[in-house]
Design an enzyme around this catalytic site. Structure first.
Site, PDB file in Angstrom:
ATOM      1  N   ARG A 219      17.127  -3.074 -25.588  1.00 27.24           N
ATOM      2  CA  ARG A 219      16.161  -3.369 -26.654  1.00 27.24           C
ATOM      3  C   ARG A 219      14.763  -3.477 -26.067  1.00 27.24           C
ATOM      4  O   ARG A 219      14.506  -4.279 -25.177  1.00 27.24           O
ATOM      5  CB  ARG A 219      16.529  -4.689 -27.358  1.00 27.24           C
ATOM      6  CG  ARG A 219      17.582  -4.490 -28.421  1.00 27.24           C
ATOM      7  CD  ARG A 219      17.922  -5.799 -29.078  1.00 27.24           C
ATOM      8  NE  ARG A 219      16.739  -6.477 -29.630  1.00 27.24           N
ATOM      9  CZ  ARG A 219      16.740  -7.085 -30.803  1.00 27.24           C
ATOM     10  NH1 ARG A 219      17.807  -7.076 -31.566  1.00 27.24           N
ATOM     11  NH2 ARG A 219      15.673  -7.716 -31.224  1.00 27.24           N
TER      12      ARG A 219
ATOM     13  N   LYS B 157      22.215 -15.512 -35.010  1.00 27.45           N
ATOM     14  CA  LYS B 157      21.843 -15.548 -36.429  1.00 27.45           C
ATOM     15  C   LYS B 157      22.270 -14.271 -37.146  1.00 27.45           C
ATOM     16  O   LYS B 157      22.807 -14.332 -38.253  1.00 27.45           O
ATOM     17  CB  LYS B 157      20.326 -15.742 -36.503  1.00 27.45           C
ATOM     18  CG  LYS B 157      19.754 -15.862 -37.874  1.00 27.45           C
ATOM     19  CD  LYS B 157      18.345 -16.425 -37.799  1.00 27.45           C
ATOM     20  CE  LYS B 157      17.399 -15.611 -36.920  1.00 27.45           C
ATOM     21  NZ  LYS B 157      17.095 -14.275 -37.433  1.00 27.45           N
TER      22      LYS B 157
ATOM     23  N   ARG C 257      21.828  -9.367 -23.501  1.00 25.81           N
ATOM     24  CA  ARG C 257      21.695  -8.400 -24.596  1.00 25.81           C
ATOM     25  C   ARG C 257      20.684  -7.295 -24.250  1.00 25.81           C
ATOM     26  O   ARG C 257      20.884  -6.129 -24.571  1.00 25.81           O
ATOM     27  CB  ARG C 257      21.246  -9.126 -25.878  1.00 25.81           C
ATOM     28  CG  ARG C 257      21.204  -8.220 -27.084  1.00 25.81           C
ATOM     29  CD  ARG C 257      20.998  -9.003 -28.353  1.00 25.81           C
ATOM     30  NE  ARG C 257      19.586  -9.333 -28.552  1.00 25.81           N
ATOM     31  CZ  ARG C 257      19.135 -10.059 -29.572  1.00 25.81           C
ATOM     32  NH1 ARG C 257      19.968 -10.573 -30.452  1.00 25.81           N
ATOM     33  NH2 ARG C 257      17.856 -10.308 -29.702  1.00 25.81           N
TER      34      ARG C 257
ATOM     35  N   ARG D 183       8.893 -14.951 -27.167  1.00 25.86           N
ATOM     36  CA  ARG D 183       9.521 -15.149 -28.477  1.00 25.86           C
ATOM     37  C   ARG D 183      10.109 -16.553 -28.605  1.00 25.86           C
ATOM     38  O   ARG D 183      10.070 -17.163 -29.669  1.00 25.86           O
ATOM     39  CB  ARG D 183      10.586 -14.082 -28.722  1.00 25.86           C
ATOM     40  CG  ARG D 183       9.966 -12.717 -29.007  1.00 25.86           C
ATOM     41  CD  ARG D 183      10.969 -11.606 -28.900  1.00 25.86           C
ATOM     42  NE  ARG D 183      11.917 -11.624 -29.993  1.00 25.86           N
ATOM     43  CZ  ARG D 183      13.170 -11.193 -29.899  1.00 25.86           C
ATOM     44  NH1 ARG D 183      13.623 -10.730 -28.753  1.00 25.86           N
ATOM     45  NH2 ARG D 183      13.960 -11.215 -30.933  1.00 25.86           N
TER      46      ARG D 183
HETATM   47  P1  AMP Z   1      13.934 -10.419 -35.558  1.00 23.63           P
HETATM   48  O1  AMP Z   1      14.684  -9.134 -35.712  1.00 23.63           O
HETATM   49  O2  AMP Z   1      14.117 -11.341 -36.733  1.00 23.63           O
HETATM   50  O3  AMP Z   1      14.163 -11.090 -34.251  1.00 23.63           O
HETATM   51  O4  AMP Z   1      12.384 -10.027 -35.573  1.00 23.63           O
HETATM   52  C1  AMP Z   1      11.831  -9.157 -34.607  1.00 23.63           C
HETATM   53  C2  AMP Z   1      10.316  -9.318 -34.575  1.00 23.63           C
HETATM   54  O5  AMP Z   1       9.759  -9.026 -35.860  1.00 23.63           O
HETATM   55  C3  AMP Z   1       9.834 -10.727 -34.271  1.00 23.63           C
HETATM   56  O6  AMP Z   1       9.780 -10.987 -32.901  1.00 23.63           O
HETATM   57  C4  AMP Z   1       8.453 -10.722 -34.905  1.00 23.63           C
HETATM   58  O7  AMP Z   1       7.531 -10.027 -34.096  1.00 23.63           O
HETATM   59  C5  AMP Z   1       8.670  -9.895 -36.154  1.00 23.63           C
HETATM   60  N1  AMP Z   1       9.061 -10.729 -37.319  1.00 23.63           N
HETATM   61  C6  AMP Z   1      10.277 -10.797 -37.932  1.00 23.63           C
HETATM   62  N2  AMP Z   1      10.266 -11.650 -38.961  1.00 23.63           N
HETATM   63  C7  AMP Z   1       9.013 -12.156 -39.027  1.00 23.63           C
HETATM   64  C8  AMP Z   1       8.360 -13.099 -39.864  1.00 23.63           C
HETATM   65  N3  AMP Z   1       9.014 -13.731 -40.863  1.00 23.63           N
HETATM   66  N4  AMP Z   1       7.045 -13.346 -39.630  1.00 23.63           N
HETATM   67  C9  AMP Z   1       6.367 -12.736 -38.655  1.00 23.63           C
HETATM   68  N5  AMP Z   1       6.919 -11.853 -37.815  1.00 23.63           N
HETATM   69  C10 AMP Z   1       8.222 -11.545 -37.981  1.00 23.63           C
END
Ligand code: AMP
Length: 196
Positions: free
Chosen positions: A133, A13, A127, A144
């Site tokens: 990470r 994404k 990754r 997740r």
């Molecule tokens: P991402 O970088 O989009 O994978 O987000 C990393 C982490 O941030 C996720 O695993 C969630 O813990 C938190 N997170 C990101 N976007 C959201 C959202 N829209 N709602 C709730 N938690 C979020």
């Protein structure tokens, strides 16, 4: 254009969002990045956010909406943006709909990047090794993916009912994935140009 990009962790994404914002010249709103920025501060809120992120759980809906609303009121977002990783729950989708409609705006398109679960796990483990990470341990990866299936996947039906959902095969090479996305976006833009 206001576009939502749905994709499980590891679907690619981030890469596709970057290409799409370049193509359309609209800002990218990544709630993951915004939350990581909050987490990096030395505040009580930061420690609360860290607890959710480090466990691979979602941050609370209203907190996320508050951060997004703040960003959306900035001038560069007035004509559109790409939501990356938001909404992640039906409640967030409803909060976003309400926020946009109060401003006389609506979503134009929801892109849904599809990759089978086994392939996602393979990519995420690779990754984690390459990028060290902290939130990509085998336990948080499983958590997740489960969170995505339980809380985010229902958004597909929510948006499909409104004719906004377009699915994309995320197993193809990145250039081909982007070609699929570009064709969908161009088609939507052409329809809008004709007032539909
Ligand atoms: P991402 O970088 O989009 O994978 O987000 C990393 C982490 O941030 C996720 O695993 C969630 O813990 C938190 N997170 C990101 N976007 C959201 C959202 N829209 N709602 C709730 N938690 C979020």
């Amino acid at each position: 254009m206001f576009i939502v990009f749905i994709g499980p962790p590891g679907a690619g994404k981030g890469t596709q969002c970057k290409r799409l914002v370049e193509y359309l010249g609209i800002p990218q709103l990544s709630t993951g990045e915004m939350l990581r920025a909050v987490k990096a501060q030395d505040t009580a809120l930061a420690r609360w956010v860290a607890k959710h992120l480090d466990a691979g759980e979602l941050a609370p809906d209203h907190l996320v909406m508050r951060i997004v609303a703040q960003r959306l009121s900035e001038p560069d977002c007035q004509n559109g943006c790409l939501f990356d990783g938001f909404p992640r729950t039906i409640i967030q989708a409803q909060l976003l709909d309400e926020f946009l409609s109060r401003q006389g705006k609506t979503l134009d398109l929801v892109l849904d990047l599809r990759v089978p679960q086994e392939e996602l796990i393979r990519r995420l483990l690779r990754r984690a090794e390459e990028e060290h990470r902290g939130d990509d341990t085998p336990e948080t990866i499983r958590s997740r993916l489960r969170v995505f299936e339980e809380q985010t996947a229902p958004l597909r039906e929510y948006y499909a009912k409104r004719g906004l959902l377009e699915s994309i095969d995320g197993t193809a090479p990145p250039d081909e994935v982007f070609e699929q996305i570009r064709a969908i976006v161009d088609r939507r833009l052409a329809l809008r140009g004709r007032g539909r």
